[in-house]
Design an enzyme around this catalytic site. Structure first.
Site, short mmCIF file in Angstrom:
data_model
loop_
_atom_site.label_atom_id
_atom_site.label_comp_id
_atom_site.label_asym_id
_atom_site.label_seq_id
_atom_site.Cartn_x
_atom_site.Cartn_y
_atom_site.Cartn_z
N ARG A 26 46.69 -47.88 -3.69
CA ARG A 26 46.21 -47.36 -2.40
C ARG A 26 47.14 -46.28 -1.83
O ARG A 26 47.31 -46.19 -0.62
CB ARG A 26 46.06 -48.48 -1.36
CG ARG A 26 44.87 -49.39 -1.59
CD ARG A 26 43.60 -48.80 -0.99
NE ARG A 26 42.42 -49.54 -1.44
CZ ARG A 26 41.86 -50.52 -0.74
NH1 ARG A 26 42.31 -50.84 0.44
NH2 ARG A 26 40.81 -51.14 -1.22
N ARG A 30 44.94 -44.29 4.30
CA ARG A 30 45.17 -44.15 5.75
C ARG A 30 46.62 -44.04 6.17
O ARG A 30 46.89 -43.65 7.30
CB ARG A 30 44.46 -45.29 6.48
CG ARG A 30 42.96 -45.11 6.45
CD ARG A 30 42.23 -46.38 6.81
NE ARG A 30 42.41 -47.39 5.78
CZ ARG A 30 41.75 -48.54 5.75
NH1 ARG A 30 40.90 -48.85 6.69
NH2 ARG A 30 41.96 -49.40 4.78
N ARG A 39 39.44 -37.26 6.14
CA ARG A 39 38.48 -38.35 6.35
C ARG A 39 37.67 -38.13 7.64
O ARG A 39 36.47 -38.37 7.67
CB ARG A 39 39.28 -39.65 6.40
CG ARG A 39 38.58 -40.90 6.73
CD ARG A 39 37.85 -41.48 5.54
NE ARG A 39 37.46 -42.84 5.84
CZ ARG A 39 36.55 -43.18 6.75
NH1 ARG A 39 35.93 -42.24 7.44
NH2 ARG A 39 36.26 -44.44 6.97
N ASP A 76 36.23 -45.92 -5.52
CA ASP A 76 36.27 -47.34 -5.19
C ASP A 76 35.69 -48.13 -6.36
O ASP A 76 34.88 -47.61 -7.12
CB ASP A 76 35.48 -47.65 -3.91
CG ASP A 76 35.96 -48.95 -3.30
OD1 ASP A 76 36.93 -48.92 -2.52
OD2 ASP A 76 35.40 -50.02 -3.63
N TYR A 152 31.41 -59.46 -5.65
CA TYR A 152 30.81 -58.65 -4.57
C TYR A 152 29.30 -58.59 -4.70
O TYR A 152 28.57 -58.57 -3.71
CB TYR A 152 31.39 -57.23 -4.57
CG TYR A 152 32.76 -57.15 -3.93
CD1 TYR A 152 32.90 -57.25 -2.55
CD2 TYR A 152 33.91 -56.98 -4.68
CE1 TYR A 152 34.14 -57.20 -1.95
CE2 TYR A 152 35.17 -56.92 -4.09
CZ TYR A 152 35.27 -57.03 -2.72
OH TYR A 152 36.50 -56.98 -2.13
#
Ligand code: CP3
Length: 341
Positions: A26, A30, A39, A76, A152
């Site tokens: 990651r 952010r 973004r 992703d 998922y």
């Protein structure tokens, strides 16, 4: 194209390196104001993932800003369920959400086996990023491990327990295997497409390994990870199964180059269980990076010494948290890069 800084590739192959290479799960995200800026210009996370020009830009940001030894393509793991026929939404401050989930044999039959063309936006982002990186550092491609993707697809969102997905394993094991095989075939096609597009190295993320029992993990996860490892022979391959303490001996037998460790795994014990023929990746607790600079430096050096000079790729034990300070993250990266045995 020759890669100028190929430390990670050499460490993965078990060759000697002048120093321990470092990248962070990651790393594009952010914690970087530069990421948040790109973004904010987009409609959302998915638009960023699906627009090669912007995905390329945020992939390269951590190489420029943090000085890491590899880039990881910005995407992703959930692009695979979508390519198979289950679209997802990324809901702000909540996470992924699937409108349709898998409940029956019919639902499984209706899924496609994904082909690289179905994920053309990732393939194009890899091609563009390779060109823009111009051989500075290797580019890592990735996918989710079949069990985590399955979880998922059944659950339809994140979960603490993944009990719906586990219920499916207990009550419909034959169907579970059908679905896991379809995901595995899709994942192999996708990873092969990433290699053709230019990925120099690949990683498989089994984020929800830890909710399964050792027996279930062998039957419903390792079996399929092993098929993927056997199919990928072209580039170094890393398997990261979070919390899979119980599977370390079996993971040592996989036909892959690197095993990722999380911070709950003792380094010496992991080496003993996994054996000498794998490179180990990890494994600082991301929360360490909330500490003062001197603590970060001390703990980073302690970790480097525990792994030793060979067959180690420094990383965290899981992804960076969005509220970590960029300068503290950089302190970890710099400490690894400055250290010599
Ligand atoms: O590592 C990198 O820098 C490359 C990009 C990357 C992302 N997701 C970007 C992302 C990678 C390798 C992933 C993998 C991924 N995605 C995993 C496996 C690794 C792990 O963390 O266990 C999983 C389980 C997912 C699924 C997923 N994606 C969740 C649960 C979430 C929401 C949680 C969150 O952090 O918000 C995402 C969203 C996501 N994927 C973000 C990023 C940068 C945050 C979304 C945003 O910026 O709006």
């Amino acid at each position: 194209m020759t890669i100028k800084n190929d430390l990670i590739l050499r460490a993965a192959r078990g060759e000697k390196t002048e120093r321990t290479p470092v990248w962070l799960m990651r790393q594009a995200g952010r914690i970087l104001p530069e990421y948040r800026e790109v973004r904010a210009k987009m409609g959302g996370f998915k638009e960023l993932v699906e627009t090669p020009e912007f995905a390329c830009e945020v992939t390269i940001q951590p190489v420029d800003i943090l000085g890491v030894d590899a880039a990881i393509i910005f995407s992703d793991i959930l692009v695979i369920p979508e390519a198979m026929g289950l679209p997802y939404q990324m809901i702000e401050a909540k996470g992924p959400w699937f409108e349709k989930t898998i409940k029956s044999e019919d639902d499984i039959k209706q899924l496609r086996v994904a082909k690289p063309e179905d994920l053309h936006y990732v393939i194009d982002a890899i091609k563009l990023t390779k060109k823009e990186l111009n051989g500075r550092v290797p580019l890592i491609g990735f996918a989710g491990a079949p069990w985590t993707i399955f979880a998922y697809m059944i659950e339809g969102s994140g979960s603490k327990t993944f009990s719906k997905a586990k219920k499916f394993l207990y009550t419909q094991p034959v169907l579970a295997h059908q679905l896991l095989q379809k995901i595995t075939d899709s994942t192999i096609n996708y990873l092969k497409g990433q290699i053709v597009a230019g990925a120099d190295m690949l990683q498989l993320f089994d984020s929800w390994a830890g909710v399964l029992s050792p027996e279930q993990y062998k039957e419903f996860s390792l079996k399929y990870i092993s098929q993927i490892c056997n199919a990928i022979t072209e580039v170094p391959f890393t398997v990261f199964a979070k919390d899979a303490h119980f599977a370390r001996v079996e993971m040592g037998k996989l036909s892959c180059d690197t095993i990722g460790l999380d911070w709950t795994m003792d380094i010496a014990e992991s080496r003993r269980l996994i054996g000498e023929n794998k490179t180990l990746q990890g494994n600082i607790d991301p929360c360490l990076l909330y500490s003062d600079y001197d603590v970060i430096k001390k703990e980073a050096i302690k970790m480097l010494k525990a792994f030793g000079p060979h067959r180690h790729i420094a990383n965290l034990g899981h992804g960076l948290y969005p509220d970590l300070e960029k300068d503290k993250v950089k302190c970890f990266v710099d400490t690894v890069k400055e250290f010599r045995f």
